[in-house]
Design an enzyme around this catalytic site. Structure first.
Site, mmCIF file in Angstrom:
data_model
loop_
_atom_site.group_PDB
_atom_site.id
_atom_site.type_symbol
_atom_site.label_atom_id
_atom_site.label_comp_id
_atom_site.label_asym_id
_atom_site.label_seq_id
_atom_site.Cartn_x
_atom_site.Cartn_y
_atom_site.Cartn_z
ATOM 1 N N HIS A 162 -1.637 8.775 -3.027
ATOM 2 C CA HIS A 162 -1.154 7.460 -3.155
ATOM 3 C C HIS A 162 -0.042 7.549 -4.288
ATOM 4 O O HIS A 162 -0.141 8.222 -5.332
ATOM 5 C CB HIS A 162 -2.225 6.378 -3.627
ATOM 6 C CG HIS A 162 -1.838 5.035 -3.540
ATOM 7 N ND1 HIS A 162 -2.085 4.446 -2.347
ATOM 8 C CD2 HIS A 162 -1.271 4.036 -4.414
ATOM 9 C CE1 HIS A 162 -1.511 2.970 -2.350
ATOM 10 N NE2 HIS A 162 -1.269 3.033 -3.690
ATOM 11 N N ASP B 151 -8.140 -6.601 -3.560
ATOM 12 C CA ASP B 151 -6.760 -5.904 -3.689
ATOM 13 C C ASP B 151 -5.785 -6.809 -2.834
ATOM 14 O O ASP B 151 -4.588 -7.057 -3.025
ATOM 15 C CB ASP B 151 -6.748 -4.533 -3.575
ATOM 16 C CG ASP B 151 -5.417 -4.028 -3.831
ATOM 17 O OD1 ASP B 151 -4.964 -4.200 -5.137
ATOM 18 O OD2 ASP B 151 -4.710 -3.370 -2.953
ATOM 19 N N ARG C 32 -0.119 -10.629 -7.809
ATOM 20 C CA ARG C 32 0.870 -9.842 -8.952
ATOM 21 C C ARG C 32 2.277 -9.749 -8.260
ATOM 22 O O ARG C 32 3.286 -9.853 -9.245
ATOM 23 C CB ARG C 32 0.152 -8.706 -8.978
ATOM 24 C CG ARG C 32 -1.241 -8.360 -9.719
ATOM 25 C CD ARG C 32 -1.759 -7.004 -9.466
ATOM 26 N NE ARG C 32 -1.013 -6.254 -10.210
ATOM 27 C CZ ARG C 32 -0.841 -4.999 -9.738
ATOM 28 N NH1 ARG C 32 -1.579 -4.467 -8.562
ATOM 29 N NH2 ARG C 32 -0.275 -4.068 -10.329
ATOM 30 N N SER D 45 -6.139 -1.530 -8.625
ATOM 31 C CA SER D 45 -5.462 -1.788 -7.449
ATOM 32 C C SER D 45 -5.454 -0.423 -6.720
ATOM 33 O O SER D 45 -5.982 -0.487 -5.368
ATOM 34 C CB SER D 45 -3.942 -2.308 -7.586
ATOM 35 O OG SER D 45 -3.150 -2.152 -6.484
ATOM 36 N N LYS E 108 -8.547 0.727 -3.335
ATOM 37 C CA LYS E 108 -8.181 1.094 -2.035
ATOM 38 C C LYS E 108 -8.673 2.764 -1.779
ATOM 39 O O LYS E 108 -9.277 2.780 -0.912
ATOM 40 C CB LYS E 108 -6.531 0.916 -2.025
ATOM 41 C CG LYS E 108 -6.003 -0.319 -1.864
ATOM 42 C CD LYS E 108 -4.688 -0.341 -1.392
ATOM 43 C CE LYS E 108 -3.679 0.023 -2.389
ATOM 44 N NZ LYS E 108 -3.215 -0.877 -3.323
HETATM 45 N N1 URA Z 1 0.448 0.830 -5.691
HETATM 46 C C1 URA Z 1 -0.839 0.090 -5.595
HETATM 47 O O1 URA Z 1 -1.435 0.075 -4.728
HETATM 48 N N2 URA Z 1 -0.951 -0.929 -6.673
HETATM 49 C C2 URA Z 1 -0.052 -1.028 -7.492
HETATM 50 O O2 URA Z 1 -0.521 -1.870 -8.573
HETATM 51 C C3 URA Z 1 0.845 -0.126 -7.892
HETATM 52 C C4 URA Z 1 1.316 0.758 -6.924
#
Ligand code: URA
Length: 435
Positions: free
Chosen positions: A84, A163, A170, A185, A189
């Protein structure tokens, strides 16, 4: 125990520390709709301004992670890994990376995000493939993994719904640049995926949410601790976002570049990160004795065409039309393309890479309000790169637009993004590795 969201908001806005019960109450109430958008917005602003302690962050992340179901792979013995990124401009790495890793025998159950602020999101990019569906139920995720080794999935009502809602809020509020909000966040995930190994890409530079490498390292440490608490083997790379990654910025244009990468072509910086992260994913998941040998296997999966073969299966499995791998005219295309030229000779530099992302949003390639639709066809294709010598009149990039919509704003933002001047040293693409 009586908990009142108004007291929680006041406590956090005043710089206090929230109890575990208060944090869980907030997450539960926001997901089930008993806490209003305005109340959640106020608390997010409080967290943004005041931060969170390590305990508060761990509780928030775990509450978000358990706001829905967590993927379970009891009958699926294969190793699982994911990657990620904190987000960037032209950051399309996940899309060629996941099929390349799956082609080497490690599954990738990838829950991604949509565009956030000036950055594009993996889900929005994939949805520019006609028919491609990212809102998968748990059964569909398992079936996709069984059949292809990859599932590209969105947060849903079942999977990290906290999320799903907080991310969109956000984005609408512009409350992104916060270590606890980003860490919770991303990690809620990733920890919902039931993975064994995780590679995190924390961007630095003017296009990153956290520009300073020191703040990125702080975020990295927070995320590594959360991974450790769930027995997930993880590492972080800090990589450059002071300039766009690859040449294409914009959804369908980036899908085209991902296909190039899977064909063994395309920009070198993109390929370099795919090999680096893929090699590390194989190593951390226990499928390669070293990350270097892992990277060689990823290169071979791409150069032999096996990774492209997996991507073809993934597109078919998730409802898209795989013929576009051979026929790019099946991807959405903007009606108009025009060159953007150098106004002087000198060395090309990006003084404000974030403005490049905003230039694409101006064309319609991003959301300004929560309900905005994205135009997948618009965007930029860079012909020249940071650190290169250019002459006056050289085409720096092509602007793909829809009948001039947002074009003058896009041009002004590009003027602000770029400087042509004296030669300068570029930060390295990969600055550091942390674990
Ligand atoms: N990627 C995410 O999943 N969340 C964030 O807050 C920033 C990047």
């Amino acid at each position: 125990l009586i908990v009142d969201i108004r007291a929680i908001v006041l406590e956090k806005c005043g710089g206090g520390e929230l109890s575990d019960d208060e944090i869980r109450f907030f997450v539960r109430g926001y997901v089930d709709g008993t806490i209003a958008e305005a109340q959640a917005a106020a608390l997010l602003a409080g967290i943004f301004a005041r931060g969170m302690s390590e305990r508060e962050l761990a509780t928030l992340t775990h509450a978000m992670l358990h706001s829905g179901s967590v993927l379970s792979f009891e009958e699926h013995p294969q190793r699982k890994a994911d990657k990620h990124s904190t987000g960037g401009i032209g950051d399309k790495v996940s899309i060629p990376l996941a099929p390349a890793v799956a082609a080497c025998g490690v599954c990738v159950p990838m829950i991604s995000g949509r565009g956030l602020g000036h950055t594009g999101g993996t889900l929005d990019k994939l949805e520019s493939i006609p028919g491609f569906k990212v809102e998968l139920g748990e059964d569909e995720i398992h079936r996709a993994l069984d059949r292809t080794g990859v599932a590209f999935a969105a947060q849903t009502e079942e999977l990290v719904p906290a999320d799903r809602k907080l991310y969109a809020l956000r984005d609408a509020l512009g409350l992104v640049e916060s270590i606890p909000l980003i860490a919770s966040s991303i990690m809620s995930k990733k920890l919902a995926e039931g993975i064994d190994a995780l590679v995190l890409d924390v961007k630095f530079g003017s296009g990153a949410f956290l520009r300073e490498p020191e703040r990125g390292a702080e975020l990295a440490r927070a995320m590594l601790k959360l991974a450790q608490s769930m027995n997930v083997r993880a590492c972080v790379f800090q990589t450059a976002m002071d300039r766009p990654l690859g040449n294409a910025v914009g959804h369908a244009l980036e899908i085209g570049e991902c296909i190039d990468c899977l064909a063994g072509e395309g920009p070198q910086d993109l390929r370099q990160l795919v090999l680096l992260f893929g090699g590390e994913m194989l190593h951390l998941a226990g499928a390669s004795p070293s990350s270097e040998q892992g990277a060689e296997r990823i290169a071979d999966a791409i150069d032999s065409g096996r990774a492209m073969g997996v991507f073809e299966l993934v597109i078919r499995e998730q409802g898209g039309d795989p013929r576009l791998l051979k026929d790019r005219s099946l991807l959405p295309r903007a009606s108009d393309v025009e060159p953007w030229k150098a106004s002087a000779g000198g060395t090309l530099g990006f003084v404000d890479n974030r403005a490049v992302g905003r230039a694409v949003v101006a064309l319609g390639g991003g959301r300004r309000a929560k309900s905005d639709a994205i135009d997948p066809a618009v965007g930029l294709v860079w012909h020249r790169h940071a650190g290169e010598r250019v002459e006056r009149g050289d085409v720096l990039c092509e602007i793909h637009h829809r009948g001039g919509k947002g074009l003058s704003e896009c041009r002004s933002l590009l003027d602000a993004a770029v400087e042509i001047g004296a030669p300068h040293a570029l930060p390295p693409l990969v600055l550091a590795r942390l674990e």
